[in-house]
Structures are given as structure tokens and as C-alpha cells.
Design a protein around this motif. Structure first.
Motif, short mmCIF file in Angstrom:
data_model
loop_
_atom_site.label_atom_id
_atom_site.label_comp_id
_atom_site.label_asym_id
_atom_site.label_seq_id
_atom_site.Cartn_x
_atom_site.Cartn_y
_atom_site.Cartn_z
N TYR A 193 0.81 -0.96 0.03
CA TYR A 193 0.00 -0.03 -0.05
C TYR A 193 0.91 1.28 -0.07
O TYR A 193 1.52 1.63 0.95
N GLY A 194 0.92 2.08 -1.06
CA GLY A 194 1.66 3.16 -1.34
C GLY A 194 3.24 2.57 -1.33
O GLY A 194 3.42 1.63 -2.16
N ASP A 195 4.07 3.32 -0.75
CA ASP A 195 5.40 2.64 -0.81
C ASP A 195 5.90 1.53 0.06
O ASP A 195 6.78 0.93 0.12
N TYR A 196 4.80 1.10 1.20
CA TYR A 196 5.07 0.30 2.29
C TYR A 196 4.53 -1.10 1.80
O TYR A 196 3.41 -1.30 1.31
N LEU A 197 5.40 -2.07 2.22
CA LEU A 197 4.85 -3.60 2.11
C LEU A 197 4.86 -4.06 3.48
O LEU A 197 5.61 -3.99 4.32
N TYR A 198 3.75 -4.86 3.65
CA TYR A 198 3.24 -5.24 4.85
C TYR A 198 3.52 -6.71 4.80
O TYR A 198 2.93 -7.38 4.13
N VAL A 199 4.20 -7.37 5.75
CA VAL A 199 4.38 -8.98 5.53
C VAL A 199 4.01 -9.51 6.86
O VAL A 199 4.42 -9.26 8.00
N ALA A 200 3.11 -10.38 7.03
CA ALA A 200 2.51 -11.37 8.14
C ALA A 200 3.71 -12.02 8.94
O ALA A 200 4.49 -12.76 8.23
N ASP A 201 3.65 -11.81 10.21
CA ASP A 201 4.70 -12.41 10.85
C ASP A 201 3.94 -13.29 11.90
O ASP A 201 2.99 -12.60 12.92
N SER A 263 -2.54 -14.92 6.90
CA SER A 263 -2.69 -14.42 5.61
C SER A 263 -3.20 -12.93 5.85
O SER A 263 -4.03 -12.59 6.63
N ILE A 264 -2.62 -11.90 4.95
CA ILE A 264 -3.20 -10.48 4.80
C ILE A 264 -3.57 -10.31 3.48
O ILE A 264 -3.15 -10.75 2.66
N SER A 265 -4.45 -9.15 3.34
CA SER A 265 -4.88 -8.59 1.91
C SER A 265 -5.41 -7.25 2.24
O SER A 265 -5.70 -6.67 3.17
N LEU A 266 -5.19 -6.47 1.22
CA LEU A 266 -5.61 -4.90 0.96
C LEU A 266 -6.87 -4.80 0.43
O LEU A 266 -7.46 -5.42 -0.48
N ASP A 267 -7.71 -3.92 1.46
CA ASP A 267 -8.92 -3.66 0.79
C ASP A 267 -8.65 -2.03 0.49
O ASP A 267 -8.87 -1.21 1.44
N ARG A 268 -8.79 -1.79 -0.87
CA ARG A 268 -8.45 -0.14 -1.17
C ARG A 268 -9.90 0.46 -0.90
O ARG A 268 -9.68 1.58 -0.78
N VAL A 269 -10.98 -0.18 -1.00
CA VAL A 269 -12.20 0.69 -0.78
C VAL A 269 -12.25 1.25 0.46
O VAL A 269 -12.69 2.59 0.76
N SER A 270 -12.02 0.46 1.70
CA SER A 270 -12.13 0.91 2.91
C SER A 270 -10.75 1.23 3.25
O SER A 270 -10.58 1.71 4.67
N LYS A 271 -9.71 1.30 2.72
CA LYS A 271 -8.24 1.64 2.99
C LYS A 271 -8.13 1.02 4.39
O LYS A 271 -7.99 1.70 5.29
N SER A 272 -7.94 -0.39 4.20
CA SER A 272 -7.60 -1.16 5.45
C SER A 272 -7.01 -2.46 4.91
O SER A 272 -6.93 -2.68 3.63
N ILE A 273 -6.46 -3.17 5.88
CA ILE A 273 -5.87 -4.42 5.79
C ILE A 273 -6.74 -5.41 6.52
O ILE A 273 -7.00 -5.16 7.69
N VAL A 274 -6.77 -6.37 6.03
CA VAL A 274 -7.57 -7.66 6.46
C VAL A 274 -6.79 -8.77 6.54
O VAL A 274 -5.85 -9.08 6.02
N MET A 275 -6.86 -9.49 7.68
CA MET A 275 -6.06 -10.61 8.05
C MET A 275 -7.09 -11.82 8.38
O MET A 275 -8.39 -11.69 8.90
N THR A 276 -6.28 -13.21 8.52
CA THR A 276 -7.26 -14.20 9.05
C THR A 276 -6.20 -15.22 9.57
O THR A 276 -4.90 -15.04 9.34
N SER A 302 -3.28 9.42 6.58
CA SER A 302 -1.96 9.64 6.00
C SER A 302 -1.54 8.49 4.96
O SER A 302 -0.63 8.51 4.54
N GLY A 303 -2.40 7.12 5.14
CA GLY A 303 -2.35 6.15 4.28
C GLY A 303 -1.11 5.23 5.17
O GLY A 303 -0.84 4.11 4.71
#
Length: 398
Positions: A193-201, A263-276, A302-303
Motif C-alpha cells: 500500500y503506497g510505498d510500504y510492504l506489509y508482511v505477516a509475522d 494471511s493478509i490482504s488490502l481492501d482499497r475501498v475501505s483503506k484497510s488491511i484484513v487478516m485471517t 496518512s495512508g
């Protein structure tokens, strides 16, 4: 070029076109999620955890922009095999023969430059339309996890069908003596998202990386050499590029056990990350034996995530062995590698179950202004690592 045109280049020659006219999978009614108190789930964000050491590493090694990395891409992706079939198939690819069959490295998470920047300019980041996959590495075919990496694959007819591997590293040492080390995580999910990469730990939350800070390293060392060697020489298992962690997103819950981030995924509509979570109904020794949860965490204006973020949605799920999650405009998808099924759910329409691929991993929603929206996914099994996109409407998306 649109994915419709990419299909001609990447798949028709392999006989995939026949699967595009397959009948949609039959939807079966399924039990749905239950709502949990979202206020019980919070994140604590630190994007500046390694600033001093990272600044020193940048000064010492220099950075490579994403377009430079892709100009030096050195692996050929190939077409999907004619034997691969899944309803709603739109397009996809395979890694080269070495990566497709390697029993020490396993693909897990998937995201794209359309997650990063949306649909503007064909979803290009630094001039490239990209599919990004996270991997974990084992110490031998039967060994434990030793490190993690990403691959960046060009998905644009303007460029060759190439991809490049980039090692994920954690900064160590001091500003006066900067260094880095391997990150031995499962990397089960990834979101850009933007310039940032989020990796699940898995047991903690997410690690954060900045795609503007890919470092150039020295090649020519032995396969096991990592970090500072002497002078300005830094090896990274012969990777020419490393992506250093910049921060950490820590997860906390005030009810029940800590979240097991699968796992994680981006929801651009609600500007959020979802996880399971990946959990089992019973019998697992390495994973929790309980019902899994899915949580939505909103970004600040701020994103990025605020210093403290409270979840905006929390669900208790009736399904198990979940390796993938996606959400878009109030709709949810969950992939179960255990049942080979894809579950679709909305609060108003309820749940449906669809037949899915075996060894399925993460999901990523691909928005398209001129063609059908897609769901990207992949398979992790050695010898059968298909990276593919299906029309989301085929799986309840409408």
C-alpha cells in the motif's frame, strides 16, 4: 496493456484458453461468520524502528529503485500449463523450472502494484505493473525456516516476462557499524500500500518494509554468507538486492488467545488491511485448534497505520485451514487449503462455497477500470506453482 491482452501472450499458447469457458462453479450455501467486538483488537505501529541503522546502510550500500531492479530481472516466468484449470480463469503464469520445483523455497503471499497505487496509470509503480509474491526458505527440503524473500514479476507487455528475487532482511548493529540478518518467518501474507510492504509475522502481527529502500549488495560470496563481511562488502546469500525492514506492526487482543496471523490482504475501498488465521478444528500440533478469526484494521488518513489502531471489524469464522483472505466493498473471500474451497460472504447475502484449487495460498483483489475485476492467488506445492487470476464475479462477487 490490459490483462485481457496479457492472456494472449501468456496463456493461450499453453492451452489455457479452453478453461476460460468452463462453467462457473456451483455455489453451495454455507454457515456464515459471527460478529465479534472489534474494540478488542488493536495494533501498535512503529515505522521508524530501524531509522538510524537503515540510514547508515543506505549511505554504505546505496539503493536501487524498483525500475532498476526490474531492468536487471534475471528469471523468466512461463505460461500456465494446459493442465491447469479453475473456473473463471483469466490469466496467470508459472515461475521458472528451478523455482517451480524447489523443495527449499515456498511461495505464500501475493499482492500487486494495483494494491500499491490503484488503477491509475495501469496500476504502475515506478513505471512497472507488478505481481509480488512472498516466499519462505527452509534449511534443506525437510528443515526449518531460515529466511524469507519476495519476487517481483513484470506484468506488462512493455517489458519482458521476467522476475527478480529480493531478500528480506532485518537491520542490526549500530549507525556506526550497520549490518543486517535473515528474517526466518513464514511470510504467509503480504500487502502493498503506497510505498510500504506489509508482511505477516504469524504470532506477532506484521513487519513493514519500504519499497523505496531496496539495497544493493555484493554477490560472489558463499551461499551461507549474510551481512557485513569486511570494509564495504555485504553478502546476502548471493542475492544482489535486499529489502530491509523499517518497522513493526504489533497485534494485541484483550479477549481470547493472540491472533495467529496467517494471511493478509488490502481492501482499497475501505483503506484497510484484513487478516485471517490458519487454525484446525482438532489434531494440529503447530497451529491452534480452535475457530479462526478475521479482523479488519483501517489505515489513518496518512495512508499508514496510526501509532495505535483499533479494528473496525472482527469476525469469528466457521471454516478452517485458511491460507487466504480478501475483502472489497463489503464482500469477503476466504481460501481453505484444507478443503480446497473458496468461501464467499457478505453480511446481507450470507455465505456460499465454491470448489477451489489444491495447495491454495493467499488472495489479492485486482481492480480494473476497463475489464472485469479479478482475484489473484497461487499454489505453493513444488512442481505445481501456478500464479493465477480469476474473475471475482465467478465466485459470488457480482
Amino acid at each position: 496493456m490490459s490483462l485481457r491482452h496479457r492472456l494472449v501472450n501468456a496463456a493461450v499458447g499453453a492451452g489455457v484458453l479452453a478453461s476460460l469457458v468452463a462453467a462457473p462453479p456451483a455455489a453451495v450455501a454455507a454457515a456464515g461468520p459471527a460478529t465479534l467486538p472489534a474494540s478488542q483488537y488493536t495494533l501498535t505501529a512503529n515505522y521508524n524502528q530501524f531509522d538510524a541503522v537503515n540510514s547508515a546502510l543506505v549511505s554504505t550500500l546505496g539503493t536501487a529503485a524498483v525500475h532498476t531492479v526490474m531492468d536487471n530481472a534475471n528469471h523468466d516466468r512461463t505460461a500456465l500449463p494446459s493442465s491447469f484449470s479453475v473456473a473463471g480463469l483469466s490469466t496467470g503464469f508459472r515461475f521458472d523450472s528451478g523455482d517451480n520445483s524447489d523443495c527449499t523455497n515456498y511461495p505464500q503471499g501475493i499482492t500487486t502494484s494495483r494494491d500499491a497505487v490503484g488503477t491509475a496509470n495501469s496500476g504502475n509503480y515506478d513505471g512497472h505493473q507488478l505481481v509480488l509474491v512472498s516466499w519462505y526458505t527452509k534449511d534443506g527440503c525437510d528443515g526449518g525456516q531460515t529466511r524469507s524473500r519476495i519476487t517481483l514479476a513484470d506484468w506488462d507487455a512493455t517489458y519482458p516476462n521476467k522476475y527478480r528475487k529480493v531478500l528480506l532482511v532485518e537491520p542490526t548493529g549500530t549507525a556506526a557499524a550497520p549490518d543486517f540478518k535473515d528474517i526466518p518467518i513464514h511470510a504467509g501474507g503480504v500487502s502493498w500500500y503506497g510505498d510500504y510492504l506489509y508482511v505477516a509475522d504469524r504470532g506477532k502481527g506484521m513487519r513493514v518494509f519500504d519499497m523505496r529502500k531496496i539495497l544493493k549488495t555484493n554477490t560472489g560470496g558463499t551461499a551461507d554468507q549474510i551481512g557485513h563481511q569486511s570494509g564495504s562488502t555485504y553478502y546476502a546469500h548471493n542475492y544482489a538486492y535486499v529489502l530491509p525492514q523499517v518497522g513493526t506492526i504489533t497485534s494485541k487482543t484483550t479477549s481470547g488467545t493472540n491472533l495467529a496471523w496467517s494471511s493478509i490482504s488490502l481492501d482499497r475501498v475501505s483503506k484497510s488491511i484484513v487478516m485471517t488465521e490458519y487454525t484446525c478444528s482438532s489434531g494440529c500440533t503447530d497451529y491452534p485448534n480452535r475457530a479462526p478469526r478475521a479482523i479488519r484494521y483501517p489505515f489513518a488518513s496518512s495512508g499508514t497505520f496510526a501509532a495505535t489502531t483499533t479494528a473496525s471489524q472482527a469476525l469469528q469464522l466457521p471454516w478452517y485451514k485458511l491460507n487466504g483472505v480478501a475483502s472489497h466493498n463489503g464482500r469477503w473471500w476466504f481460501n481453505s487449503s484444507g478443503s480446497k474451497q473458496l468461501y464467499y460472504w457478505t453480511p446481507t447475502a450470507g455465505s456460499s462455497t465454491f470448489a477451489w484449487v489444491g495447495s491454495g495460498e493467499s488472495l489479492s483483489y485486482w481492480e480494473d477500470d476497463t475489464a472485469a475485476d479479478l482475484l489473484w492467488s497461487l499454489q505453493e506445492g513444488a512442481g505445481n506453482r501456478n500464479v493465477f487470476a480469476v474473475t471475482q464475479a465467478t465466485y459470488g462477487g457480482g
